[in-house]
Scaffold this active site. Structure first.
Site, PDB file in Angstrom:
ATOM      1  N   GLU A 129       0.835  -1.207   0.000  1.00  0.00           N
ATOM      2  CA  GLU A 129       0.000   0.000   0.000  1.00  0.00           C
ATOM      3  C   GLU A 129       0.868   1.255   0.000  1.00  0.00           C
ATOM      4  O   GLU A 129       0.653   2.167  -0.777  1.00  0.00           O
ATOM      5  CB  GLU A 129      -0.923   0.019   1.228  1.00  0.00           C
ATOM      6  CG  GLU A 129      -1.652   1.354   1.326  1.00  0.00           C
ATOM      7  CD  GLU A 129      -2.796   1.402   2.324  1.00  0.00           C
ATOM      8  OE1 GLU A 129      -3.055   0.396   2.975  1.00  0.00           O
ATOM      9  OE2 GLU A 129      -3.413   2.469   2.422  1.00  0.00           O
ATOM     10  N   GLU A 155       3.626  10.309  11.526  1.00  0.00           N
ATOM     11  CA  GLU A 155       4.331  10.033  12.794  1.00  0.00           C
ATOM     12  C   GLU A 155       4.688   8.550  12.896  1.00  0.00           C
ATOM     13  O   GLU A 155       5.789   8.191  13.310  1.00  0.00           O
ATOM     14  CB  GLU A 155       3.459  10.440  13.995  1.00  0.00           C
ATOM     15  CG  GLU A 155       3.250  11.933  14.159  1.00  0.00           C
ATOM     16  CD  GLU A 155       2.232  12.511  13.173  1.00  0.00           C
ATOM     17  OE1 GLU A 155       1.456  11.737  12.585  1.00  0.00           O
ATOM     18  OE2 GLU A 155       2.239  13.737  12.979  1.00  0.00           O
TER      19      GLU A 155
HETATM   20  C1  LIG Z   1      -8.715   9.599   3.497  1.00  0.00           C
HETATM   21  C2  LIG Z   1      -8.597   8.385   4.362  1.00  0.00           C
HETATM   22  C3  LIG Z   1      -8.924   7.161   3.828  1.00  0.00           C
HETATM   23  C4  LIG Z   1      -8.838   6.026   4.635  1.00  0.00           C
HETATM   24  N1  LIG Z   1      -9.208   4.818   4.092  1.00  0.00           N
HETATM   25  C5  LIG Z   1      -9.177   3.716   4.871  1.00  0.00           C
HETATM   26  C6  LIG Z   1      -9.616   2.464   4.356  1.00  0.00           C
HETATM   27  O1  LIG Z   1     -10.022   2.337   3.212  1.00  0.00           O
HETATM   28  N2  LIG Z   1      -9.606   1.396   5.186  1.00  0.00           N
HETATM   29  C7  LIG Z   1      -9.153   1.485   6.475  1.00  0.00           C
HETATM   30  O2  LIG Z   1      -9.134   0.475   7.167  1.00  0.00           O
HETATM   31  N3  LIG Z   1      -8.740   2.661   7.008  1.00  0.00           N
HETATM   32  C8  LIG Z   1      -8.744   3.774   6.224  1.00  0.00           C
HETATM   33  N4  LIG Z   1      -8.335   4.988   6.740  1.00  0.00           N
HETATM   34  C9  LIG Z   1      -7.954   5.062   8.156  1.00  0.00           C
HETATM   35  C10 LIG Z   1      -6.468   5.252   8.359  1.00  0.00           C
HETATM   36  O3  LIG Z   1      -5.764   4.065   8.081  1.00  0.00           O
HETATM   37  C11 LIG Z   1      -6.287   5.733   9.810  1.00  0.00           C
HETATM   38  O4  LIG Z   1      -6.831   7.031   9.876  1.00  0.00           O
HETATM   39  C12 LIG Z   1      -4.845   5.775  10.224  1.00  0.00           C
HETATM   40  O5  LIG Z   1      -4.301   4.498  10.316  1.00  0.00           O
HETATM   41  C13 LIG Z   1      -4.685   6.494  11.593  1.00  0.00           C
HETATM   42  O6  LIG Z   1      -5.513   5.930  12.541  1.00  0.00           O
HETATM   43  P1  LIG Z   1      -6.509   6.832  13.433  1.00  0.00           P
HETATM   44  O7  LIG Z   1      -7.295   7.691  12.480  1.00  0.00           O
HETATM   45  O8  LIG Z   1      -7.254   5.931  14.327  1.00  0.00           O
HETATM   46  O9  LIG Z   1      -5.587   7.799  14.264  1.00  0.00           O
HETATM   47  P2  LIG Z   1      -4.754   7.410  15.560  1.00  0.00           P
HETATM   48  O10 LIG Z   1      -4.027   6.133  15.326  1.00  0.00           O
HETATM   49  O11 LIG Z   1      -5.660   7.485  16.731  1.00  0.00           O
HETATM   50  O12 LIG Z   1      -3.705   8.573  15.610  1.00  0.00           O
HETATM   51  C14 LIG Z   1      -4.025   9.883  16.108  1.00  0.00           C
HETATM   52  C15 LIG Z   1      -2.742  10.691  16.124  1.00  0.00           C
HETATM   53  O13 LIG Z   1      -1.780  10.078  17.008  1.00  0.00           O
HETATM   54  C16 LIG Z   1      -0.565   9.817  16.321  1.00  0.00           C
HETATM   55  N5  LIG Z   1       0.004   8.544  16.754  1.00  0.00           N
HETATM   56  C17 LIG Z   1      -0.639   7.378  16.931  1.00  0.00           C
HETATM   57  N6  LIG Z   1       0.213   6.420  17.308  1.00  0.00           N
HETATM   58  C18 LIG Z   1       1.440   6.980  17.381  1.00  0.00           C
HETATM   59  C19 LIG Z   1       2.736   6.495  17.732  1.00  0.00           C
HETATM   60  N7  LIG Z   1       2.942   5.222  18.068  1.00  0.00           N
HETATM   61  N8  LIG Z   1       3.770   7.375  17.698  1.00  0.00           N
HETATM   62  C20 LIG Z   1       3.570   8.671  17.333  1.00  0.00           C
HETATM   63  N9  LIG Z   1       2.366   9.182  17.019  1.00  0.00           N
HETATM   64  C21 LIG Z   1       1.320   8.357  17.027  1.00  0.00           C
HETATM   65  C22 LIG Z   1      -0.959   9.715  14.842  1.00  0.00           C
HETATM   66  O14 LIG Z   1       0.134   9.995  14.007  1.00  0.00           O
HETATM   67  C23 LIG Z   1      -2.057  10.752  14.741  1.00  0.00           C
HETATM   68  O15 LIG Z   1      -1.519  12.021  14.561  1.00  0.00           O
HETATM   69  C24 LIG Z   1      -8.402   6.130   5.969  1.00  0.00           C
HETATM   70  C25 LIG Z   1      -8.052   7.384   6.490  1.00  0.00           C
HETATM   71  C26 LIG Z   1      -8.150   8.499   5.705  1.00  0.00           C
HETATM   72  C27 LIG Z   1      -7.784   9.826   6.307  1.00  0.00           C
END
Ligand SMILES: Cc1cc2nc3c(=O)[nH]c(=O)nc-3n(C[C@H](O)[C@H](O)[C@H](O)COP(=O)(O)OP(=O)(O)OC[C@H]3O[C@@H](n4cnc5c(N)ncnc54)[C@H](O)[C@@H]3O)c2cc1C
Length: 391
Positions: free
Chosen positions: A244, A375
């Site tokens: 991906e 990040e």
């Molecule tokens: C346009 C778009 C399309 C998407 N399409 C899909 C899809 O088709 N299928 C799917 O399954 N998902 C999809 N996603 C979801 C995407 O994979 C997640 O948004 C992403 O993995 C981040 O997870 P979260 O949103 O839960 O944020 P979180 O994981 O909760 O993160 C929140 C913040 O904390 C930071 N953070 C978290 N962990 C750490 C760490 N260990 N160290 C430092 N910083 C950290 C992150 O960088 C972020 O800034 C999509 C997202 C977007 C925006």
């Protein structure tokens, strides 16, 4: 060191451009930023299939062309430069197919792969949940064994294209008592038309319905829909994520905006002077050109690493982190150069480039999140590239 492409590769690029020029002229699509993901055309995908451009890198025994990842990079670069509507097949081609080739059963290979190659089936990816994004091991959607099937309950979120796809490729918890959370997860293919599946739209901040929430309420799924080994799903996903992140689309999805911008400043005047003579404007565009060329090299390095038969774990993290941040800088620069007009959204008659600058500005934020946030990618670079301990 020779960076040039072979005659065959240059021929392929020309063939793709000729195909796209002809489609563009016929009105099959329009060039607008983000068009490649927003536009979903099974007919267009079928035409690509007839050209042999779906499953290009797959082995011949599974209907592929055994082309190199560099060939695929050339194909994708042109598709994205034109913003061709590849949304129907592109996730299946890039991720689902290769995952089935690696981990799928004989039956899955025989039934699903030909359908992907022939653009007869479309997949969405259901990994993220409300409490499991970066921390994917926290997935809670459950699969409970019952006779010859599993019963799925739970919720996915941010599922791109689930409102249009036929199937969702998903990660669920099959062992709630596993000593380590990542050891209790498995992958399943679920028919989105199954009773008990609800797809609810989420409108993104650019005002577009691109992703969804997907709910599973006692959804019955045949056992043979599990992909790979039970409770090994997390390890399988980790390999799939590298594919991906490897996609060239990370850099090229907003390329039309850059081209529009350069053409715009050549034609337009501000305060009576051609904009292209403004040192600030020239400096900004030249800086973007430097960054674009760096990003392009990262993308080709990833394609080359895959062509060598290695998974580009570190390289893909570097590429995606750099390129998605470049897109933010590009759309930020576009809105600044265009002034107040840069804030007008698609639909406004005064908006330059059909509102692409404002729309890209809003979309670009999400690119730094999807498929691994910047990040998280920096953590990978720190550990795998620099050998730093886990933070
Ligand atoms: C346009 C778009 C399309 C998407 N399409 C899909 C899809 O088709 N299928 C799917 O399954 N998902 C999809 N996603 C979801 C995407 O994979 C997640 O948004 C992403 O993995 C981040 O997870 P979260 O949103 O839960 O944020 P979180 O994981 O909760 O993160 C929140 C913040 O904390 C930071 N953070 C978290 N962990 C750490 C760490 N260990 N160290 C430092 N910083 C950290 C992150 O960088 C972020 O800034 C999509 C997202 C977007 C925006």
């Amino acid at each position: 060191m020779d960076f040039s492409l072979t005659d065959e590769q240059n021929k392929l690029r020309q063939e793709v451009r000729d195909f796209l020029d002809q489609k563009l002229k016929s009105g099959a699509f329009q060039i607008t930023s983000n068009g490649w993901i927003e536009s979903f055309s099974q007919d267009f995908s079928r035409e690509m299939s007839r050209k042999g451009w779906i499953g290009m890198t797959w082995p011949k025994e599974f209907g592929g062309q055994e082309g190199t990842y560099l060939d695929r990079a050339i194909l994708m670069e042109e598709m994205l430069r034109y913003q061709a509507p590849i949304g129907y097949h592109f996730l299946s081609d890039r991720q689902v197919g290769p995952a089935i080739i690696h981990f799928g059963s004989k039956d899955q290979k025989e039934t699903i792969l030909p359908k992907i190659i022939n653009a007869e089936v479309s997949f969405a990816l259901g990994f993220s949940e409300p409490d499991a994004g970066s921390d994917l091991v926290s997935v809670r959607t459950s699969a409970t064994e019952e006779g010859d099937h599993y019963i799925i309950n739970g919720q996915k979120v941010w599922t791109t294209g689930a409102h249009r796809a036929d199937y969702i490729w998903t990660l669920v918890r099959t062992d709630p008592n596993a000593a380590k959370k990542h050891k209790g997860l498995s992958e399943f293919i679920i028919d989105l038309k199954s009773p008990g599946v609800t797809v609810r739209p989420i409108i993104n901040m650019a005002g577009v319905h691109s992703f969804n929430e997907v709910f599973f309420d006692n959804v019955k799924v045949p056992k043979e829909n599990m992909v790979g080994e039970k409770n090994r799903g997390f390890y399988q996903i980790m390999a799939q994520m590298d594919y991906e992140r490897a996609g060239l689309e990370r850099l090229m999805q907003n390329y039309p905006l850059f081209e529009y911008l350069v053409e715009y400043v050549k034609k337009e005047k501000r305060n009576g002077e051609p904009m292209c003579k403004d040192p600030k404007v020239r400096n900004t565009l030249a800086q973007l050109e430097i960054e674009y060329q760096i990003g392009r090299l990262f993308c080709y390095q990833v394609a080359w690493t895959l062509t060598q038969g290695r998974l580009p774990n570190y390289e893909a993290a570097l590429c995606k982190a750099y390129c998605t941040q470049f897109e933010k800088r590009l759309s930020d620069a576009a809105t600044r150069i265009l002034g107040l007009y840069g804030q007008l959204m698609p639909g406004s008659k005064w908006a330059p480039f059909q509102g692409d600058a404002a729309s890209s500005y809003l979309w670009s934020v999400s690119y730094t999140l999807q498929g691994g946030t910047v990040e998280v990618l920096k953590n990978i670079i720190a550990m795998r590239g620099l050998g730093l301990p886990l933070g």
